[in-house]
Design an enzyme around this catalytic site. Structure first.
Site, short mmCIF file in Angstrom:
data_model
loop_
_atom_site.label_atom_id
_atom_site.label_comp_id
_atom_site.label_asym_id
_atom_site.label_seq_id
_atom_site.Cartn_x
_atom_site.Cartn_y
_atom_site.Cartn_z
N ASN A 279 38.34 42.09 49.83
CA ASN A 279 38.83 41.72 48.47
C ASN A 279 38.73 40.96 47.86
O ASN A 279 39.79 40.75 47.69
CB ASN A 279 39.83 43.32 48.54
CG ASN A 279 40.54 43.67 46.69
OD1 ASN A 279 39.55 44.41 46.83
ND2 ASN A 279 41.15 43.20 46.33
N GLU A 280 38.14 40.78 46.74
CA GLU A 280 38.11 40.33 45.67
C GLU A 280 38.57 38.49 46.45
O GLU A 280 39.90 37.86 46.50
CB GLU A 280 38.87 40.30 44.68
CG GLU A 280 38.76 41.12 43.85
CD GLU A 280 40.06 41.72 42.54
OE1 GLU A 280 41.41 40.55 42.91
OE2 GLU A 280 39.66 41.51 41.88
N TRP B 59 50.21 43.02 35.79
CA TRP B 59 50.30 41.88 36.07
C TRP B 59 50.38 40.73 34.83
O TRP B 59 50.04 39.80 35.27
CB TRP B 59 48.79 41.76 37.44
CG TRP B 59 47.81 42.23 37.02
CD1 TRP B 59 47.08 43.30 37.77
CD2 TRP B 59 46.45 41.50 36.14
NE1 TRP B 59 45.71 43.11 37.53
CE2 TRP B 59 45.57 42.20 36.63
CE3 TRP B 59 46.82 40.54 35.05
CZ2 TRP B 59 44.23 42.55 35.86
CZ3 TRP B 59 45.40 40.78 34.39
CH2 TRP B 59 44.65 40.68 34.65
N GLU C 204 52.24 47.14 42.64
CA GLU C 204 51.88 47.25 41.74
C GLU C 204 51.92 49.23 41.38
O GLU C 204 51.34 49.74 40.72
CB GLU C 204 49.86 47.67 42.08
CG GLU C 204 50.08 46.11 42.44
CD GLU C 204 48.75 45.69 42.45
OE1 GLU C 204 48.10 44.77 42.18
OE2 GLU C 204 47.96 46.71 43.59
N LYS C 205 53.51 48.83 41.64
CA LYS C 205 53.68 50.93 41.31
C LYS C 205 53.80 51.31 39.78
O LYS C 205 53.50 52.44 38.92
CB LYS C 205 54.83 50.96 41.64
CG LYS C 205 56.15 50.08 41.12
CD LYS C 205 57.21 50.10 41.97
CE LYS C 205 58.10 49.32 41.03
NZ LYS C 205 58.13 47.66 41.83
N PHE C 206 53.12 49.97 39.00
CA PHE C 206 53.04 50.30 37.32
C PHE C 206 52.35 50.11 36.57
O PHE C 206 51.93 50.45 36.01
CB PHE C 206 54.49 49.49 36.63
CG PHE C 206 55.79 49.74 36.54
CD1 PHE C 206 56.30 50.73 35.90
CD2 PHE C 206 56.65 48.77 37.26
CE1 PHE C 206 57.75 51.59 36.22
CE2 PHE C 206 58.08 49.22 37.39
CZ PHE C 206 58.21 50.63 36.71
N HIS C 207 51.25 50.07 37.51
CA HIS C 207 49.10 50.27 37.16
C HIS C 207 49.05 51.12 36.68
O HIS C 207 49.79 52.37 37.92
CB HIS C 207 48.97 49.68 38.36
CG HIS C 207 47.58 48.81 38.56
ND1 HIS C 207 46.26 49.47 37.95
CD2 HIS C 207 46.73 46.93 38.34
CE1 HIS C 207 45.26 48.30 37.70
NE2 HIS C 207 45.66 47.39 37.41
N GLU D 133 36.12 47.99 40.16
CA GLU D 133 37.04 48.25 39.89
C GLU D 133 37.39 48.09 38.08
O GLU D 133 37.06 47.58 37.22
CB GLU D 133 38.68 47.32 40.04
CG GLU D 133 38.74 46.87 42.12
CD GLU D 133 39.74 46.61 42.22
OE1 GLU D 133 40.34 46.16 41.83
OE2 GLU D 133 39.73 46.50 43.49
N ARG E 156 49.85 38.99 49.40
CA ARG E 156 48.36 39.08 50.33
C ARG E 156 47.54 38.11 50.24
O ARG E 156 47.80 37.20 49.57
CB ARG E 156 47.55 40.68 49.18
CG ARG E 156 47.41 40.13 47.97
CD ARG E 156 46.57 40.99 47.92
NE ARG E 156 46.49 40.67 45.94
CZ ARG E 156 46.03 42.08 44.89
NH1 ARG E 156 45.83 43.59 45.36
NH2 ARG E 156 46.07 41.51 43.80
#
Ligand code: GAL
Ligand code: ZN
Length: 708
Positions: free
Chosen positions: A150-151, A315, A355-358, A307, A112
């Site tokens: 975003n950011e 990360w 980000e599936k483990f976030h 956020e 991204r």
């Protein structure tokens, strides 16, 4: 701010990425949102490819249905402009919009933020998407807030492609006017770097040796401005098409790359993304500092925690979850420092992607999880705290923060590479935090007169106008405490002539003969006379190399401190007095900390980096300025801040960051605490507040005659 203030109380919710899910799941989402008390969700942050499948087609149907659905469930929307992740079709049609590193590597699609800030193709497409969204949803009743991009600067802060080079040249022309002005500013007489025309200038790409420091400094300024120009292009569209709906972009706490003083002028509301590390026992101190900055960016107005992670992130090399109670405590901390809402990344945990483990408000395990219980509880807490919305903190000390100086300080080829802004700032902030002193941040151009105490941990780059303002502040009765390696260069990064600290020399009453960095791992001793300023007419003993303090003739109540990273050979001038001297190393016996009385105030100078030993010096200045703790006598590990409401009531936050139970006495006469109610429990704690480990209370003190 009208639309947002229609959402009553505090804001609660998170990023919601419904495009990752079939629509049946949305129905469950909104039902659970209502259950948890969620009243604001951020939608569409990464939806560009879904909203615009190719250059000529749009697909808004799903977003129409989604906004209608959340609105029916009483949830408001923070609608993103979706521009942070350009879709594949756009990238393939315009491969030149991909960013290029200083080494000439073009960064590929597949993550991204793969865009060049100066790319016309990217900007046009982003503005077009923003306009399409604004036109379609400006009147939607769910829309409460616009979320641009975003950011900015998260992954890509600079680009060295030809478009960026052209943009840089254009920016330089605007700033310098003519090429000879630029040559003077950049000091190009050095190493034969003279330019005949702007066309000869390139961005500071990887070069054989040290690159011209002013070129690098201008590049930092340009890169912040280039991203800001993108942001402003989207903001202009929203202001034009959707007036009356507030606009924000999510900041990244104290981020070097972006001058947030400049950026925040273009925000209707400041919002921040904060990810303190649960594995770091001091994380809450850093978080407090970042939140104080966010509050300060718009002069104390409430801000929004856009956020945070409900538990672990994904990360870091090792992603430690938040132990029970920590997420609640850290959420309350943001409120304690002026936030009017707490949002998360993200609402529902992803099953695919990076980000599936976030962690998420609704974890993979669903409503049976500990995380969901946290989500419910925090929702309840925020409902109970609704009355604090809009209230503000009052600080009596301020810290100067200047991005220009930060960028210049960290250029290469300085006396020491260890002088990093955050490393210099943090111990000062930590000392104030530990003493329970609330601080605001101020930009260099601000008028600090409302603050009895002004702290400048470092002002490497300083123009004479700022120095004059600081001098006037001190003459009028202010107390300025200035850290080492200050007043060194002007805004071109040229040394101020006539001896450091240049324009601060008279104000501080000192001259620096030579900088004396301390090698890594070594400490230089200092003795601080804690009897306070001007207490010892004879001064401290010059010979301090002996073994025992009493044998050296030091004042009996001298406190031993240690400097690391940095010291300076300084000499006092005029009326300046020496408060601390070096006691070891090559500077032993020489002045280290000084105080110069001037007009109705005083200017203090720390010639060394005192790290964890900064506190005892600040104590003297705090005492002289009459600035104290928000609540004196707090037990170790308990943070206290106070929010003041327009109706005169006060909200005292008490947060126990420590691992053991703490008792806070509430019976001190005159504090009004004895009759206070804890909004979190609805009860009056009486004469002692008992805070469990990671426990918190928010005491409401009603308006009284004396306080009103
Ligand atoms: C933020 C970002 C979010 C998400 C989050 C994960 O920096 O804005 O989109 O990636 O980090 O912690
Ligand atoms: Zn570029």
């Amino acid at each position: 701010m009208d639309r947002l203030t229609r959402v009553p109380g505090l804001l609660y919710g998170g990023d919601w990425n419904p495009e990752q899910w079939p629509e049946q799941v949305w129905a469950e989402d909104v039902k659970l949102m209502a259950e948890a008390g969620v009243n604001l969700v951020t939608v569409g942050v990464f939806s560009w490819a879904r909203l615009q499948p190719d250059a000529e087609s749009w697909d808004f149907g799903w977003l129409d249905r989604l906004l209608d659905l959340v609105h029916r469930h009483g949830v408001a929307v923070d609608l993103a402009t979706a521009t942070a992740s350009p879709p594949a079709w756009l990238v393939r049609a315009h491969p030149e919009l991909l960013p290029v590193t200083a080494d000439g590597v073009r960064l590929e699609f597949g993550s991204r933020q793969h865009y060049c800030p100066s790319s016309p193709a990217y900007r046009q497409a982003a503005v077009r998407l923003t306009r399409a969204l604004a036109e379609r949803y400006r009147h939607h009743p769910a829309l409460a807030l616009w979320h641009i991009h975003n950011e900015y600067g998260d992954h890509v802060q600079e680009c060295f492609c030809p478009a960026s080079a052209a943009d840089f040249r254009h920016w330089l022309r605007e700033r310098h006017g003519g090429i000879e002005e630029l040559n003077r500013s950049w000091g190009t007489a050095f190493w034969s770097q003279h330019y005949n025309s702007f066309e000869q200038i390139e961005p500071p790409r990887t070069a054989p040796g040290p690159v011209n420091p002013t070129q690098l400094l201008d590049w930092r300024r340009f890169c912040s401005d280039a991203l800001l120009a993108l942001h402003r292009a989207e903001k202009a569209v929203l202001d034009e098409v959707s007036p009356g709906v507030p606009v924000t972009t999510n900041f990244m706490s104290m981020l070097k790359a972006l001058d947030y003083w400049e950026w925040s002028r273009h925000e209707d509301l400041v919002s921040d993304d904060a990810y303190p590390d649960p594995a770091d026992p001091r994380a809450h101190v850093n978080a407090a500092m970042n939140y104080d900055l966010m509050r300060s960016l718009k002069g104390g107005r409430p801000w929004l925690l856009m956020e945070q992670a409900p538990s672990a992130v994904s990360w870091r090399p090792v992603n430690v979850p938040k132990r029970p109670g920590l997420h609640r405590l850290w959420s309350l901390q943001a409120l304690a420092r002026g936030a009017d809402g707490v949002l998360h990344f993200q609402w529902r945990a992803s099953v695919a992607g990076a980000e599936k483990f976030h962690s998420a408000m609704l974890p993979h395990r669903g409503t049976a999880s500990r995380g969901w219980q946290d989500t419910l509880r925090l929702g309840t807490d925020l409902r109970r705290l609704g009355a604090i919305a809009g209230s503000r903190l009052r600080a009596r000390a301020a810290v100067l923060l200047d991005w220009d100086s930060w960028w210049a300080l960290e250029l290469d080829d300085h006396p020491s590479a260890r002088m990093r802004w955050l490393d210099l700032l943090r111990p000062w902030y930590a000392a104030l935090y530990q003493r329970g002193v609330t601080v605001d941040f101020l930009p260099p151009g601000a008028e600090p007169d409302g603050y009895p105490l002004l702290l400048a941990p470092n002002l490497y780059l300083l123009d004479t106008a700022t120095a004059d303002r600081l001098t006037a502040y001190v003459r009028n009765g202010g107390r300025l405490v200035c850290g080492p390696f200050s007043g060194i260069v002007d805004r071109h990064d040229h040394i101020h002539p006539g001896g450091h600290p240049g324009p601060l020399r008279e104000l501080l009453g000192i001259v620096v003969d030579e900088h004396w960095p301390i090698p890594d791992g070594e400490t230089t001793g200092l003795a601080l006379d804690t009897t306070g300023p001007a207490s010892d007419a004879t001064g401290l003993a010059l010979d301090t190399t002996g073994p025992a303090p009493d044998a050296t003739g030091l004042a009996l109540d001298a406190v031993a401190l240690g400097a690391e990273r940095w010291s300076e050979w300084i000499e006092t001038e005029g009326a300046a007095e020496t408060l601390a001297r070096y006691t070891s190393g090559p500077l032993a016996g020489r002045p280290a900390v000084t105080r110069n009385p001037l007009g109705a105030g005083s200017a203090w100078y720390l010639s060394a980096h005192l790290g964890a030993d900064t506190g005892p010096v600040l104590d003297l200045a705090l005492a002289e300025a009459g600035v104290g703790a928000e609540l004196p006598g707090l037990p170790e590990g308990v943070e206290a801040t106070r929010r003041h409401a327009a109706d005169g009531s006060q909200y005292l936050f008490l947060l126990n960051h420590g691992p053991v139970e703490r008792r806070v006495p509430l019976d001190t006469p005159g504090t009004g605490l004895l009759t206070a109610t804890d909004l979190l429990t609805g009860t009056a704690p009486g004469d002692t507040l008992i805070l469990a480990p990671l426990g918190a209370a928010v005491l409401r003190l009603p308006a009284t005659e004396e306080r009103a």
